[in-house]
Design a protein around this motif. Structure first.
Motif, short mmCIF file in Angstrom:
data_model
loop_
_atom_site.label_atom_id
_atom_site.label_comp_id
_atom_site.label_asym_id
_atom_site.label_seq_id
_atom_site.Cartn_x
_atom_site.Cartn_y
_atom_site.Cartn_z
N ALA A 189 0.84 -1.20 0.00
CA ALA A 189 0.00 0.00 0.00
C ALA A 189 0.87 1.25 0.00
N GLY A 190 0.57 2.15 -0.93
CA GLY A 190 1.35 3.38 -1.03
C GLY A 190 2.58 3.25 -1.89
N GLY A 191 2.87 2.04 -2.38
CA GLY A 191 4.07 1.82 -3.18
C GLY A 191 3.92 2.20 -4.63
N GLY A 192 2.67 2.44 -5.05
CA GLY A 192 2.44 2.85 -6.43
C GLY A 192 2.35 1.68 -7.39
N THR A 193 1.85 1.97 -8.56
CA THR A 193 1.77 0.98 -9.64
C THR A 193 3.18 0.50 -10.00
N SER A 194 3.33 -0.81 -10.25
CA SER A 194 4.65 -1.41 -10.49
C SER A 194 5.00 -1.33 -11.97
N PHE A 195 5.98 -0.50 -12.33
CA PHE A 195 6.43 -0.41 -13.71
C PHE A 195 7.58 -1.38 -13.93
N VAL A 196 7.35 -2.37 -14.79
CA VAL A 196 8.39 -3.35 -15.09
C VAL A 196 9.46 -2.71 -15.96
N PHE A 197 9.04 -1.93 -16.95
CA PHE A 197 9.98 -1.19 -17.80
C PHE A 197 9.24 -0.02 -18.43
N GLY A 198 10.00 0.93 -18.93
CA GLY A 198 9.42 2.05 -19.66
C GLY A 198 10.38 2.53 -20.73
N LEU A 199 9.91 2.54 -21.98
CA LEU A 199 10.69 3.09 -23.09
C LEU A 199 10.32 4.57 -23.20
N SER A 200 11.23 5.44 -22.86
CA SER A 200 10.92 6.87 -22.79
C SER A 200 10.84 7.48 -24.18
N THR A 201 10.31 8.70 -24.23
CA THR A 201 10.18 9.41 -25.49
C THR A 201 10.56 10.87 -25.31
N THR A 202 11.08 11.47 -26.37
CA THR A 202 11.38 12.90 -26.34
C THR A 202 10.16 13.72 -26.69
N LYS A 203 9.11 13.06 -27.16
CA LYS A 203 7.87 13.75 -27.50
C LYS A 203 7.17 14.18 -26.21
N ASP A 204 6.60 15.36 -26.19
CA ASP A 204 6.01 15.91 -24.97
C ASP A 204 4.59 15.39 -24.77
N TRP B 36 2.05 13.19 -21.82
CA TRP B 36 2.00 13.09 -20.36
C TRP B 36 2.66 11.83 -19.81
N THR B 37 2.62 10.73 -20.58
CA THR B 37 3.20 9.49 -20.08
C THR B 37 4.73 9.49 -20.11
N ARG B 38 5.32 10.38 -20.95
CA ARG B 38 6.78 10.42 -21.15
C ARG B 38 7.32 9.11 -21.70
N MET B 39 6.45 8.24 -22.21
CA MET B 39 6.89 6.92 -22.66
C MET B 39 6.19 6.52 -23.94
N ASP B 40 6.89 5.72 -24.76
CA ASP B 40 6.31 5.13 -25.95
C ASP B 40 5.78 3.72 -25.69
N MET B 41 6.31 3.08 -24.66
CA MET B 41 5.89 1.70 -24.36
C MET B 41 6.23 1.40 -22.91
N PHE B 42 5.33 0.68 -22.24
CA PHE B 42 5.64 0.23 -20.88
C PHE B 42 4.72 -0.91 -20.49
N LEU B 43 5.08 -1.60 -19.41
CA LEU B 43 4.23 -2.58 -18.76
C LEU B 43 4.16 -2.23 -17.29
N GLU B 44 2.94 -2.21 -16.76
CA GLU B 44 2.78 -1.93 -15.33
C GLU B 44 1.71 -2.82 -14.73
N PHE B 45 1.86 -3.10 -13.43
CA PHE B 45 0.88 -3.86 -12.66
C PHE B 45 0.16 -2.91 -11.71
N GLU B 46 -1.17 -2.97 -11.73
CA GLU B 46 -2.00 -2.07 -10.94
C GLU B 46 -1.96 -2.42 -9.45
N ASP B 47 -2.08 -1.37 -8.63
CA ASP B 47 -2.14 -1.57 -7.18
C ASP B 47 -3.43 -1.01 -6.59
N ALA B 48 -4.28 -0.42 -7.41
CA ALA B 48 -5.53 0.17 -6.93
C ALA B 48 -6.58 0.05 -8.02
N GLY B 49 -7.84 0.30 -7.67
CA GLY B 49 -8.92 0.21 -8.65
C GLY B 49 -9.21 -1.23 -8.99
#
Length: 278
Positions: free
Chosen positions: A117-132, A134-147
């Motif tokens: 609890a409070g640790g946030g969604t688990s991001f396994v990886f994130g491919l960042s992007t220079t494009k502006d 909101w996600t700052r990423m082109d590709m990622f995988l994450e595991f939800e911790d809420a909802g």
């Protein structure tokens, strides 16, 4: 004619040169390249490969990662990278993966349930992007911790590809991949069909709705041309000097054999990775 002193001086000079050469050999750094590699010709399909054999290096381009609060642990093959609440590895680039349209990302992971609890969604990886965006990423995988939270036996996951979300939530949650055992995950995207196929432990994930993997953005072919660095174990923000949003947490588990391909691997090829623990 040489005198005795001249002969002695010459012999001493030769000895000093020999000793100096020996000393230089001892001080040389080990040759680069002493890490696992896949058979992959220059410009071949494997664009990025980190085996985590006590080093975070990407073997394709000797691309060394910058480790933050990580250690090495027993992996599926040899060693693996072990993250934590504040642990991740940043690579300055994913090499020429940015030229890809078809692609596969494949890796092994081991995690004991979702983040606390409070640790946030688990991001396994994130491919960042220079494009502006909101996600700052082109590709990622994450595991939800809420909802739609994850549990040890049901992982609520979201795979993000160029602003399109593939959500493994609710009835589509992935069983038994956060049970503190090693599991192989692969996402294979074929630009010729604009379809994403998900594999778990060498087999295609079934029970998904018809058309679930259809990619509708970018004309059906993802554009990675503005991709920047890649983060393993956390969100891509770290690769572009940005602070992740408050809900974005690091993976906190172990990751091994992380690969990016510039082609869509077939079902047989994915199974081969799983069977050979690659």
């Amino acid at each position: 004619m040489f005198t005795k002193n001249k002969i002695t001086g010459s012999a001493l000079l030769i000895l000093m040169i020999a000793l100096a050469g020996t000393g230089c050999q001892k001080e040389e750094r080990p040759a680069l390249g002493d890490y696992p590699k896949d058979s992959n010709p220059p410009g071949g399909p494997l664009k990025f490969y980190a085996a985590y054999e006590n080093t975070s290096v990407d073997s394709i381009r000797a691309n060394f990662g910058s480790e933050t609060n990580t250690t090495f642990t027993q992996g599926i093959t040899g060693m693996a990278i072990q993250g934590g609440a504040n642990g991740y590895v940043v690579y300055p680039s994913a090499n020429d993966f940015k030229k890809s349209t078809s692609m596969t990302v494949a890796f092994w992971l081991k995690k004991n349930g979702p983040n606390p609890a409070g640790g946030g969604t688990s991001f396994v990886f994130g491919l960042s992007t220079t494009k502006d965006i909101w996600t700052r990423m082109d590709m990622f995988l994450e595991f939800e911790d809420a909802g739609n939270p994850s549990s040890a036996d049901l992982a609520s996951a979201k795979f993000y590809l160029r602003d399109q979300w593939f959500e493994f939530t609710g009835a589509k949650r992935i069983p038994n991949i956060l049970n503190n055992q090693w599991h192989h995950i692969a996402f294979s995207f074929d630009a010729s069909t604009s379809m994403l196929t998900t594999y778990v432990d060498g087999a295609e994930l079934t029970g998904l709705p018809a058309g679930f993997g259809k990619f509708n953005n970018d004309g059906g072919k993802p554009d990675f041309s503005q991709s920047a660095g890649i983060v393993v174990g956390g969100p891509g923000h770290f690769a572009v000097g940005k602070t992740p949003d408050g809900w974005m947490g690091n993976f906190g588990g172990a990751i091994d054999q992380f690969r990016l391909y510039g082609v869509a691997l077939s079902a047989a090829e994915v199974k081969s990775l799983f069977d050979s623990k690659k």
